[in-house]
Design a protein around this motif. Structure first.
Motif, PDB file in Angstrom:
ATOM      1  N   THR A 171      12.468  -5.164 -13.896  1.00 42.77           N
ATOM      2  CA  THR A 171      11.932  -3.976 -13.235  1.00 42.77           C
ATOM      3  C   THR A 171      12.206  -2.711 -14.039  1.00 42.77           C
ATOM      4  O   THR A 171      11.381  -1.793 -14.042  1.00 42.77           O
ATOM      5  CB  THR A 171      12.520  -3.834 -11.828  1.00 42.77           C
ATOM      6  N   ARG A 172      13.358  -2.658 -14.727  1.00 37.25           N
ATOM      7  CA  ARG A 172      13.620  -1.487 -15.568  1.00 37.25           C
ATOM      8  C   ARG A 172      12.587  -1.389 -16.692  1.00 37.25           C
ATOM      9  O   ARG A 172      12.115  -0.298 -17.022  1.00 37.25           O
ATOM     10  CB  ARG A 172      15.033  -1.563 -16.146  1.00 37.25           C
ATOM     11  N   ARG A 173      12.246  -2.507 -17.274  1.00 34.72           N
ATOM     12  CA  ARG A 173      11.223  -2.493 -18.319  1.00 34.72           C
ATOM     13  C   ARG A 173       9.859  -2.130 -17.750  1.00 34.72           C
ATOM     14  O   ARG A 173       9.073  -1.426 -18.396  1.00 34.72           O
ATOM     15  CB  ARG A 173      11.175  -3.857 -19.000  1.00 34.72           C
ATOM     16  N   ASP A 195       8.840  -1.415 -26.461  1.00 36.61           N
ATOM     17  CA  ASP A 195       9.657  -2.545 -26.019  1.00 36.61           C
ATOM     18  C   ASP A 195      10.196  -3.277 -27.246  1.00 36.61           C
ATOM     19  O   ASP A 195       9.430  -3.605 -28.160  1.00 36.61           O
ATOM     20  CB  ASP A 195       8.804  -3.491 -25.164  1.00 36.61           C
ATOM     21  N   PRO A 196      11.509  -3.524 -27.311  1.00 35.00           N
ATOM     22  CA  PRO A 196      12.067  -4.184 -28.501  1.00 35.00           C
ATOM     23  C   PRO A 196      11.492  -5.568 -28.751  1.00 35.00           C
ATOM     24  O   PRO A 196      11.509  -6.046 -29.886  1.00 35.00           O
ATOM     25  CB  PRO A 196      13.568  -4.243 -28.199  1.00 35.00           C
ATOM     26  N   ARG A 197      10.969  -6.214 -27.727  1.00 34.99           N
ATOM     27  CA  ARG A 197      10.416  -7.560 -27.923  1.00 34.99           C
ATOM     28  C   ARG A 197       9.063  -7.528 -28.632  1.00 34.99           C
ATOM     29  O   ARG A 197       8.587  -8.575 -29.087  1.00 34.99           O
ATOM     30  CB  ARG A 197      10.267  -8.263 -26.569  1.00 34.99           C
ATOM     31  N   VAL A 208       6.011  -8.990 -19.572  1.00 34.32           N
ATOM     32  CA  VAL A 208       6.254  -7.546 -19.607  1.00 34.32           C
ATOM     33  C   VAL A 208       6.070  -7.001 -21.018  1.00 34.32           C
ATOM     34  O   VAL A 208       5.484  -5.928 -21.220  1.00 34.32           O
ATOM     35  CB  VAL A 208       7.668  -7.229 -19.079  1.00 34.32           C
ATOM     36  N   ALA A 209       6.558  -7.733 -22.009  1.00 36.63           N
ATOM     37  CA  ALA A 209       6.389  -7.299 -23.395  1.00 36.63           C
ATOM     38  C   ALA A 209       4.919  -7.288 -23.789  1.00 36.63           C
ATOM     39  O   ALA A 209       4.467  -6.402 -24.531  1.00 36.63           O
ATOM     40  CB  ALA A 209       7.187  -8.209 -24.327  1.00 36.63           C
TER      41      ALA A 209
END
Length: 445
Positions: A171-173, A195-197, A208-209
């Protein structure tokens, strides 16, 4: 009477809350199923062992009864406390066992013994019964039940904490992605999720990524497109400046007459459009710098109205001082007054109430598209002349000086543009009055 519908609170619709409810329900269901299975299996094993022990004791008691020997302790013929169902079974010539209250023990306040495993069989038309203490087995099963409940609660709590932590990271992402999307919609085209991913394609990406990467790609594409359009607008306006300057000089050399007046009028309109395009390109590029100073609002508004040369009423309900860029403020008010006269109907009234400036006309009102999405470039629904950039520039300049510009249609007709400025609050009364210099009002389009 109309029944009021129940509305769940806003936090109940969040993904974290739904995940917590789902995890709790699944853990409780799983714990209940496992607890019932363990309880049933242990209880069946315990009862089976106690029953075998009671039946073996009944064999010994039966041998003693048939041999005429004294019956062992804990047995008897039709003893008190023997369950009626077991007594009837023995009367029918069958053997059986049952867990029930034992015989009365002296000192028991309720007149009953502890739990006992009864075993009974036929004996000359009566019931030969024996009983063994079942309290230890009952305590074992009760302790097992408490252990199952305690371990289930602990497992539910641990699973809920771990699950909420995992869901919280997701949820934070998602919130980070939503914040970036809101910044982009507000005009910050440099906003990215990052996003780091998505930085390393070889690394596995979750949903999400993927969404974050798609949003960043969309923002980059949109930024390039808008920057290209902004450069095109600015380049066109700059290229038009040079020939318009020459055309304006040539028009001044034409002999007096109606054709010369028409040419000069069209040249002035073209020059105004070019300047507006340049101003819009600067606003779009967000390169404008404000020159803030403290001003008395009412004199600035009166000066703009006088410079417009229109029949516009001015009402000062409550004077106020504002810290703003006077040139840009004059530009906004001038455009609003010009738009009211061009597309509205008299009387046009400008009212100053504190740090709020309202421009009201009594025409047909603002069109629906403007009320819903704000001004659109080169679009006008009025019969007057114009190229539809005045209100767009007013909105842009208002944003630069930190003001809020609203467009509404009052219930009694007409159109109302309301400009709300950040009011200046003086903390030191020893300061002199704000700068209200004599720079001319901006022109309106």
């Amino acid at each position: 009477m109309r029944r009021r519908r129940f509305r769940a609170p806003a936090w109940a619709s969040t993904l974290t809350w739904k995940a917590a409810v789902f995890l709790t329900a699944m853990c409780c269901t799983l714990a209940a199923l496992l607890g019932v299975l363990v309880h049933t299996a242990v209880t069946r094993q315990t009862v089976s062992h106690a029953r075998e022990k009671a039946l073996a004791r009944l064999e010994v008691v039966t041998d003693a009864y048939e041999a005429g020997e004294p019956l062992p302790r804990g047995s008897g013929i039709d003893p008190p406390g023997l369950p009626a169902a077991l007594r009837a079974l023995a009367a029918d010539g069958e053997r059986g066992t049952m867990v029930a209250d034992g015989p009365h023990r002296p000192g028991d306040p309720d007149g009953r013994g502890g739990p006992a495993m009864w075993a009974a069989g036929p004996a000359d038309g009566r019931a030969l019964a024996t009983w063994t203490d079942y309290s230890h087995s009952a305590r074992t099963i009760a302790g097992l039940d408490r252990a199952i409940i305690g371990s289930s609660l602990l497992a539910i709590a641990a699973t809920l904490v771990v699950g909420l932590f995992a869901v919280g990271r997701v949820t934070r992402r998602l919130h980070q992605t939503a914040r970036a999307a809101r910044r982009i919609s507000a005009g910050d085209l440099d906003a990215r999720v990052d996003d780091p991913r998505t930085a390393r394609p070889v690394r596995g990406q979750d949903e999400v990524a993927i969404v974050s990467g798609a949003l960043d790609t969309m923002a980059s594409s949109l930024q390039r497109k808008l920057q290209t359009e902004q450069r095109f607008t600015a380049d066109v306006a700059h290229e038009l400046r040079t020939p318009l300057t020459g055309l304006s000089a040539a028009a001044e050399l034409l002999p007096p007459g109606r054709p010369a007046e028409l040419v000069r009028d069209r040249v002035r309109a073209m020059r105004a459009l070019t300047e507006d395009l340049l101003e819009i390109s600067r606003l779009d590029a967000r390169t404008e710098q404000v020159d803030l100073a403290v001003h008395d609002l009412a004199p600035v508004v009166e000066r703009v109205v006088r410079a417009s040369g229109t029949e516009t009423g001015v009402r000062v309900g409550g004077p106020a001082r504002v810290e703003t860029d006077r040139r840009r403020l004059e530009r906004v008010i001038g455009n609003l007054v010009a738009n009211a006269h061009r597309h509205g109907s008299p009387p046009v009234v400008v009212e100053v109430s504190g740090a709020v400036v309202s421009v009201r006309d009594h025409g047909a009102g603002f069109p629906a598209y403007l009320l819903e999405g704000g001004p659109q470039r080169f679009r006008t629904d009025g019969a007057g002349k114009g190229h539809g950039l005045g209100l767009t520039i007013a909105v842009g300049q208002a944003a630069v000086i930190g003001a809020r510009l609203e467009f509404v249609n009052p219930p009694d007709g007409g159109a109302l543009a309301r400009l709300t400025l950040p009011e200046y609050v003086r903390l030191d009364e020893g300061d002199s009055a704000g700068n209200t210099g004599e720079q001319g009002a901006g022109t309106a389009e």
